[in-house]
Design a protein around this motif. Structure first.
Motif, PDB file in Angstrom:
ATOM      1  N   PHE A 184       0.866  -1.178   0.000  1.00 57.05           N
ATOM      2  CA  PHE A 184       0.000   0.000   0.000  1.00 57.05           C
ATOM      3  C   PHE A 184       0.897   1.220   0.000  1.00 57.05           C
ATOM      4  CE2 PHE A 184       1.084  -0.541   4.384  1.00 57.05           C
ATOM      5  CZ  PHE A 184       1.087   0.721   4.949  1.00 57.05           C
ATOM      6  N   GLY A 185       0.328   2.357  -0.357  1.00 55.62           N
ATOM      7  CA  GLY A 185       1.105   3.588  -0.397  1.00 55.62           C
ATOM      8  C   GLY A 185       0.228   4.728  -0.882  1.00 55.62           C
ATOM      9  N   GLU A 186       0.845   5.723  -1.480  1.00 54.82           N
ATOM     10  CA  GLU A 186       0.113   6.891  -1.975  1.00 54.82           C
ATOM     11  C   GLU A 186      -0.641   6.485  -3.243  1.00 54.82           C
ATOM     12  OE1 GLU A 186       2.872  10.090  -2.392  1.00 54.82           O
ATOM     13  OE2 GLU A 186       3.513   9.970  -0.299  1.00 54.82           O
ATOM     14  N   VAL A 190      -8.515   4.585  -4.043  1.00 51.48           N
ATOM     15  CA  VAL A 190      -8.343   3.603  -2.968  1.00 51.48           C
ATOM     16  C   VAL A 190      -8.356   2.174  -3.488  1.00 51.48           C
ATOM     17  CG1 VAL A 190      -9.218   5.130  -1.166  1.00 51.48           C
ATOM     18  CG2 VAL A 190     -10.811   3.619  -2.394  1.00 51.48           C
ATOM     19  N   GLU A 191      -8.976   1.943  -4.629  1.00 52.29           N
ATOM     20  CA  GLU A 191      -9.041   0.586  -5.196  1.00 52.29           C
ATOM     21  C   GLU A 191      -7.688   0.110  -5.724  1.00 52.29           C
ATOM     22  OE1 GLU A 191     -12.929   2.600  -5.277  1.00 52.29           O
ATOM     23  OE2 GLU A 191     -10.974   3.116  -6.141  1.00 52.29           O
ATOM     24  N   GLU A 192      -6.699   0.980  -5.729  1.00 52.20           N
ATOM     25  CA  GLU A 192      -5.393   0.625  -6.297  1.00 52.20           C
ATOM     26  C   GLU A 192      -4.628  -0.361  -5.414  1.00 52.20           C
ATOM     27  OE1 GLU A 192      -1.862   3.011  -8.686  1.00 52.20           O
ATOM     28  OE2 GLU A 192      -2.944   4.037  -7.096  1.00 52.20           O
ATOM     29  N   SER A 193      -4.994  -0.488  -4.168  1.00 48.59           N
ATOM     30  CA  SER A 193      -4.324  -1.414  -3.254  1.00 48.59           C
ATOM     31  C   SER A 193      -5.366  -2.215  -2.485  1.00 48.59           C
ATOM     32  CB  SER A 193      -3.436  -0.642  -2.269  1.00 48.59           C
ATOM     33  OG  SER A 193      -3.134  -1.417  -1.128  1.00 48.59           O
ATOM     34  N   ALA A 194      -5.053  -3.485  -2.223  1.00 52.63           N
ATOM     35  CA  ALA A 194      -5.959  -4.328  -1.441  1.00 52.63           C
ATOM     36  C   ALA A 194      -6.013  -3.908   0.015  1.00 52.63           C
ATOM     37  CB  ALA A 194      -5.520  -5.785  -1.547  1.00 52.63           C
ATOM     38  N   VAL A 195      -5.125  -2.994   0.421  1.00 56.12           N
ATOM     39  CA  VAL A 195      -5.153  -2.443   1.782  1.00 56.12           C
ATOM     40  C   VAL A 195      -6.012  -1.185   1.818  1.00 56.12           C
ATOM     41  CG1 VAL A 195      -3.763  -1.528   3.679  1.00 56.12           C
ATOM     42  CG2 VAL A 195      -2.872  -3.400   2.274  1.00 56.12           C
ATOM     43  N   THR A 196      -5.703  -0.226   0.955  1.00 59.09           N
ATOM     44  CA  THR A 196      -6.429   1.051   0.989  1.00 59.09           C
ATOM     45  C   THR A 196      -7.885   0.905   0.547  1.00 59.09           C
ATOM     46  OG1 THR A 196      -5.555   1.593  -1.220  1.00 59.09           O
ATOM     47  CG2 THR A 196      -4.352   2.454   0.685  1.00 59.09           C
ATOM     48  N   VAL A 197      -8.204  -0.154  -0.209  1.00 61.28           N
ATOM     49  CA  VAL A 197      -9.595  -0.349  -0.621  1.00 61.28           C
ATOM     50  C   VAL A 197     -10.504  -0.565   0.587  1.00 61.28           C
ATOM     51  CG1 VAL A 197      -9.525  -2.867  -0.904  1.00 61.28           C
ATOM     52  CG2 VAL A 197     -10.996  -1.492  -2.401  1.00 61.28           C
ATOM     53  N   TYR A 221       4.672  -0.800   3.150  1.00 58.61           N
ATOM     54  CA  TYR A 221       4.591   0.551   2.572  1.00 58.61           C
ATOM     55  C   TYR A 221       5.508   0.654   1.351  1.00 58.61           C
ATOM     56  CZ  TYR A 221       4.249   5.739   3.027  1.00 58.61           C
ATOM     57  OH  TYR A 221       4.000   7.077   2.851  1.00 58.61           O
ATOM     58  N   THR A 222       4.971   1.140   0.251  1.00 57.64           N
ATOM     59  CA  THR A 222       5.748   1.217  -0.983  1.00 57.64           C
ATOM     60  C   THR A 222       6.988   2.104  -0.842  1.00 57.64           C
ATOM     61  OG1 THR A 222       4.251   2.967  -1.765  1.00 57.64           O
ATOM     62  CG2 THR A 222       3.828   0.722  -2.546  1.00 57.64           C
ATOM     63  N   ASN A 223       6.903   3.157  -0.040  1.00 56.85           N
ATOM     64  CA  ASN A 223       8.075   4.021   0.134  1.00 56.85           C
ATOM     65  C   ASN A 223       9.235   3.252   0.764  1.00 56.85           C
ATOM     66  OD1 ASN A 223       6.398   5.973  -0.836  1.00 56.85           O
ATOM     67  ND2 ASN A 223       6.598   7.372   0.887  1.00 56.85           N
TER      68      ASN A 223
END
Length: 334
Positions: A184-186, A190-197, A221-223
């Motif tokens: 997950f990251g920026e 929100v659908e771009e990550s299975a976490v942020t969704v 975290y992607t960073n």
């Protein structure tokens, strides 16, 4: 870490024209980031760009003016980019990383996850190549998994990424494979990550919803992954012995239900409407490993790992633009 060039500029003033020579600093280290329009690729591109590297990002379906549009399935196009830019390092982030999509669109996914790897590795030659892979190459039955443990993927996504690893190392023996877990990251949405969704379910508030509380995950975290990639690249340039398979993962173990509760807590939102689901429903899509925890000692022993950003800190940084009172900022910062 940069070279000094000369740049000529013409300055116009009323009644006067002046030719001015300025010094320009250009990073001498060049990195090509494939999939630079994606979730991880954006972070990797930014990490190198902000740390004295000349970075070229490529994309395809989502390519923008600041990124190069390149079809990785076109061998001539890939060859042209590499021969033209002459990167010292390639970070290969481009992939179809959605397991359910891989099951539905298998041929297209295999082309990108396997065949494009082979083409890129063949063209890389002596360039240091980092290939981003996944914890889904393991079946999740006997964690944690070290770099030398035998893979046994449960779904087509994991199988395609494992085949991609093999193609990379077969055609480019000096390459590095970096396996990472759920990311997950920026995000742009929100659908771009299975976490942020999970954000939408957290915000529903008034309506109860069930969330998986079976499969153990290590949201990363992607960073942090991007920093690891840069550490590896900067070590490999003077030390070509850096090669083979590496693991990097955050250390906080959570189910998706626990992630959702942590997101709610990070934003001071209620979580009583979230209901843990302790059995997998029938027809839940591609099979996922129960617990594919990665053992990451190889990077740590080499001093190339980074301390993972705490989940609540990273999720706040990722999701704050999506709060109801800040949605206007999405167009500014994403």
């Amino acid at each position: 870490m940069s070279i000094r060039d000369k740049e000529l500029k013409i300055h116009f003033k009323p009644g006067h024209v002046e030719l001015v020579q300025n010094e320009v600093y250009t990073p001498y280290r060049r990195v090509l980031v494939t999939g630079a329009t994606g979730l991880l690729g954006r972070a990797v591109y930014k990490e190198f760009k902000n740390n004295d590297w000349d970075a070229l990002g490529s994309g395809y379906n989502r390519a923008r003016p600041c990124f190069l549009k390149c079809n990785l399935l076109d061998e001539d196009a890939v060859r042209g980019v590499i021969q033209g830019f002459k990167p010292h390092v390639i970070v290969h982030c481009a992939a179809e990383r959605r397991p359910d999509v891989v099951e539905r669109h298998t041929e297209a996914a295999i082309n990108l996850n396997v065949h494009a790897c082979a083409s890129l590795a063949k063209e890389a030659g002596g360039i240091f190549l980092i290939y981003i892979s996944t914890d889904y190459v393991f079946d999740g039955r006997n964690p944690p998994y070290g770099e030398n443990d035998a893979p046994n993927p449960l779904n087509l996504y994991g199988k395609s990424k494992l085949e991609g690893e093999r193609e990379i190392l077969r055609h480019c023996p000096g390459a590095a494979v970096l396996r990472v877990p759920i990311l997950f990251g920026e995000v742009e949405k929100v659908e771009e990550s299975a976490v942020t969704v999970l954000w939408d379910r957290v915000q529903e508030g008034a309506e109860s919803c069930t969330i998986d509380h079976c499969q153990q995950r290590f949201p990363t975290y992607t960073n942090d992954v991007a920093r690891v990639c840069r550490n590896m690249a900067e070590r490999a340039l003077p030390d070509p012995s850096l090669r083979g398979i590496f693991h990097y993962s955050a250390k906080e173990q959570m189910t998706k239900y626990e992630m959702a509760c942590a997101i709610a807590d990070a934003f001071n939102l209620p979580s009583s409407h979230l209901i843990p689901m302790t059995e997998q429903p029938a027809g839940a899509g591609a099979q996922r490993p129960q617990n594919a925890q990665l053992e990451c000692s190889r990077l740590e022993l080499l001093g190339l790992s980074v301390e993972p950003t705490p989940f609540k800190t990273a999720i706040r940084d990722s999701l704050w633009p999506f709060q109801h009172d800040k949605r206007w900022r999405q167009t500014v910062f994403h």
